[in-house]
Design an enzyme around this catalytic site. Structure first.
Site, PDB file in Angstrom:
ATOM      1  N   TYR A  50      13.548 -46.877 -13.246  1.00  0.00           N
ATOM      2  CA  TYR A  50      13.891 -45.673 -12.490  1.00  0.00           C
ATOM      3  C   TYR A  50      13.366 -44.431 -13.208  1.00  0.00           C
ATOM      4  O   TYR A  50      13.576 -44.229 -14.404  1.00  0.00           O
ATOM      5  CB  TYR A  50      15.415 -45.570 -12.318  1.00  0.00           C
ATOM      6  CG  TYR A  50      15.858 -44.279 -11.677  1.00  0.00           C
ATOM      7  CD1 TYR A  50      15.699 -44.081 -10.313  1.00  0.00           C
ATOM      8  CD2 TYR A  50      16.430 -43.256 -12.432  1.00  0.00           C
ATOM      9  CE1 TYR A  50      16.103 -42.890  -9.707  1.00  0.00           C
ATOM     10  CE2 TYR A  50      16.830 -42.066 -11.850  1.00  0.00           C
ATOM     11  CZ  TYR A  50      16.658 -41.880 -10.487  1.00  0.00           C
ATOM     12  OH  TYR A  50      17.044 -40.709  -9.903  1.00  0.00           O
ATOM     13  N   GLY A  57      16.645 -40.360  -7.128  1.00  0.00           N
ATOM     14  CA  GLY A  57      17.777 -40.319  -6.211  1.00  0.00           C
ATOM     15  C   GLY A  57      17.590 -41.305  -5.070  1.00  0.00           C
ATOM     16  O   GLY A  57      17.191 -42.461  -5.287  1.00  0.00           O
TER      17      GLY A  57
END
Length: 509
Positions: A50, A57
Site C-alpha cells: 500500500y 485510501g
C-alpha cells in the site's frame, strides 16, 4: 546541542521548542533509517505494498506502474496540501516536526535518509512550514496538515523564517538546502501519522503545567489575603485521601505559605478559646470552596496532566504510520497506527481540566471582588472613590466571558466522528481539532489567571500586607507590580491584562 537517538521525553521538547536547543542525529539513527529504506526497496519489488505501488485510501485497489511510483508521491503531497483557516503558530509546528522526525527515525517507515537530514536542518535553523489549522480529521493521521510539511520538504509551499512567511524555494536557496529525495513512499510516510496533533498536544501540556503553577500560587496568596485557616492544606487532612495529585497540590501550597504571617491556626482561634457565650461567629468557621477545596480541585488537574504527558510521549516514541516496516522479521504490516484516538481523548481530558482551572480562578476572583463575601476589601477592590471609580469591575466581565467560552469549548471532539473519504475513514478521531481547541482553552485560561493576579496584587495593596504575606507571595507581588501600577484612578485596562498574560505565559511561577 542535543543528540537525537529516536527517543524523546517532555524535557527534550522543552529544550528544543522553548529553549531553541539544536539537535544532531546519532549514527545509530542514520543506520536504522538506511536499513529500513533498503529493506522496503527490495521487499516491495514483487509485492503489493500500500502506498508504494497502489493508490491511496479507497483507490488502493488501483495498481500503480513502476514508472509512475515517484509521481504518485508528489501527487499525494500536492493534492492534500489543502488546509485553510489560520496558520498554526511556528512553535507548535516545530513540535510537530520534531514528533514526526522521531517516529520516522524508528526504522518502521522505510523513508530515504534525506528526509531525516532535511527535517533536522529545518528544526535547527528555525524554518517552520506553513500549516493551517483546518483540514485534519485525525484518522489517517494528520493527512492535510502533514501534507503541508511534506510540501516544504519537496521544496514547495511556504515557510515561516526570520519573522516572515516566505516561499520555501527562496529560503532553501538562501540557506543552501536541498529538497528530499523521493524514492519509495516518502510522501505517504510523512503524511500518515499523528505528529501534528501530538506536537500541539505536547506544547499544550507544557503550558498547562505553567498555568497550574500560577494557579497554585494565586490560590495560596488568596488564602493569605483573607487570613484563612491552614488546616485544609495540612498533610494530615490531605494524606487521608489517596490521590497523588491532591497530596502534591496541598504540599506545594504549604511550601508557598511556610513563612506567611497571615494564615491562621484553627486551634488558636476556635479550639482553645472559650466560645460558650457566642451565638454567632463573626469570622468564618470554614472558607468558601474556591479557597478551601483547592487541593481537591487542582489535584485531578495535576493527575490528568501527568497522564496526558505519558500518553503523548508514548505516541511520540511510537511508529504511527501505515504500513509498518519490520526489518527484523522481514515483513510489512498493514493496519491503523495512524489513528489519533489516543491523542484526541487526552486533549479532551486536558481541556476539561484547564477549563476547571479557569472556573476556579474566576470564582476566586469573584470572591475578592465581592465585599459581601470577603468582608475585608472594598467592592471590586476599588482603591479609588467608591461610586466615582470602578476598580476591577470592568475586567471581571472579561474573566466571566472568557470562562464561559472555555466551558463551551470543553465539549469533547473525541465523539464527533464524521465519516469521509468515500467511507473508507468511517470513524475518525478529530485529534488535531481537539488539540487546537485545547490550545485555545489554555490561552483563555491564562487571561483569567492574569486578571486574578492583578486583583490579588491590588488586594495586597489595599490591605498594606506586603510585609505580612509569604516570601513567595511577595515575589509574585513584586513581579506583577513591575507590570501594573496601583489603580486608584480608572485607566484603560486591556494593555495591563495582555501584559500580565504574556508574562505568565513566558515565565514560571
Amino acid at each position: 546541542m542535543l543528540t537525537f537517538n529516536g527517543k524523546l521525553g517532555i524535557e527534550d521538547f522543552y529544550k528544543i521548542i522553548i529553549e531553541n536547543n539544536t539537535i544532531q542525529i546519532d549514527d545509530s539513527v542514520t543506520k536504522t533509517v538506511e536499513k529500513s529504506f533498503q529493506f522496503l526497496k527490495e521487499f516491495s519489488e514483487n509485492k503489493v505494498i500500500y502506498g508504494v505501488n497502489t493508490g491511496f485510501g479507497p483507490m488502493a485497489q488501483y495498481k500503480i506502474k513502476d514508472s509512475e511510483r515517484i509521481q504518485l508521491q508528489y501527487n499525494l503531497i500536492r493534492s492534500h496540501s489543502s488546509g485553510t483557516g489560520n496558520p498554526i503558530p511556528p512553535m507548535y509546528v516545530k513540535a510537530a516536526m520534531l514528533a514526526r522526525l522521531n517516529t520516522l527515525s524508528l526504522g518502521h517507515s522505510g523513508v530515504h535518509q534525506s528526509v531525516i537530514e532535511l527535517m533536522t536542518q529545518l528544526i535547527n535553523k528555525d524554518i517552520t512550514p506553513l500549516i493551517y489549522e483546518h483540514g485534519g480529521v485525525g484518522a489517517s493521521g494528520d493527512l492535510v496538515q502533514l501534507a503541508h510539511l511534506a510540501l516544504v520538504l519537496i521544496g514547495e509551499g511556504e515557510v515561516f523564517y526570520k519573522g516572515e512567511w516566505l516561499p520555501t524555494k527562496d529560503v532553501f536557496e538562501a540557506e543552501n538546502l536541498k529538497p528530499i529525495s523521493v524514492e519509495l513512499r516518502e510522501g505517504l510516510a510523512l503524511m500518515n501519522g499523528t505528529s501534528v496533533m501530538t506536537g500541539i498536544g505536547i506544547v499544550n501540556t507544557m503550558y498547562t503545567r505553567r498555568l497550574l503553577d500560577w494557579m497554585i500560587s494565586c490560590s495560596a496568596a488568596i488564602n493569605e489575603i483573607v487570613k484563612a485557616y491552614d488546616d485544609h492544606l495540612s498533610q494530615e487532612l490531605n494524606q487521608s485521601k489517596k490521590h497523588i495529585g491532591q497530596r502534591e497540590i496541598a504540599k506545594k501550597m504549604r511550601e508557598h505559605l511556610t513563612d506567611s504571617k497571615l494564615t491562621r491556626k484553627r486551634e488558636h482561634h476556635l479550639y482553645e478559646n472559650n466560645t460558650e457565650d457566642i451565638a454567632v461567629f463573626e469570622d468564618k468557621v470554614q472558607e468558601y470552596y474556591s479557597l478551601r477545596c483547592v487541593p481537591q480541585i487542582l489535584g485531578p488537574v495535576l493527575d490528568t496532566l501527568n497522564n496526558v504527558e505519558r500518553i503523548l510521549i508514548e505516541e511520540v516514541n511510537s511508529a504511527n504510520d501505515n504500513p509498518i516496516v519490520d526489518v527484523e522479521k522481514e515483513h510489512v504490516y498493514h493496519g491503523g497506527n495512524f489513528h489519533g484516538d489516543y491523542v484526541s481523548l487526552e486533549m479532551d481530558k486536558l481541556k476539561i481540566v484547564v477549563t476547571k482551572m479557569s472556573m476556579l480562578a474566576e470564582r476566586q476572583l469573584n470572591y475578592l471582588l465581592n465585599t459581601r463575601l470577603n468582608d475585608i476589601l472594598p467592592p471590586f477592590v476599588n482603591l479609588g472613590k467608591l461610586g466615582l471609580n470602578f476598580g476591577m469591575q470592568g475586567v471581571q466581565f472579561t474573566a466571566t466571558s472568557t470562562t464561559a467560552e472555555n466551558q463551551t469549548l470543553s465539549n469533547p471532539m473525541y465523539v464527533h466522528s464524521i465519516p469521509n473519504n468515500n467511507d473508507n475513514q468511517d470513524i475518525v478521531s478529530m485529534g488535531t481539532n481537539a488539540a487546537l481547541i485545547t490550545k485555545k482553552v489554555i490561552e483563555n485560561a491564562f487571561e483569567v489567571v492574569a486578571i486574578e493576579l492583578i486583583t490579588v496584587v491590588q488586594a495586597i495593596e489595599y490591605l498594606k500586607a506586603q510585609d505580612q504575606v509569604s516570601s513567595k507571595t511577595q515575589k509574585l507581588y513584586q513581579e506583577i507590580r513591575k507590570l501594573v501600577p496601583i489603580f486608584t484612578e480608572d485607566v484603560v485596562m486591556y494593555p495591563y491584562v495582555n501584559l500580565v498574560k504574556e508574562y505568565i505565559i513566558n515565565n514560571k511561577a
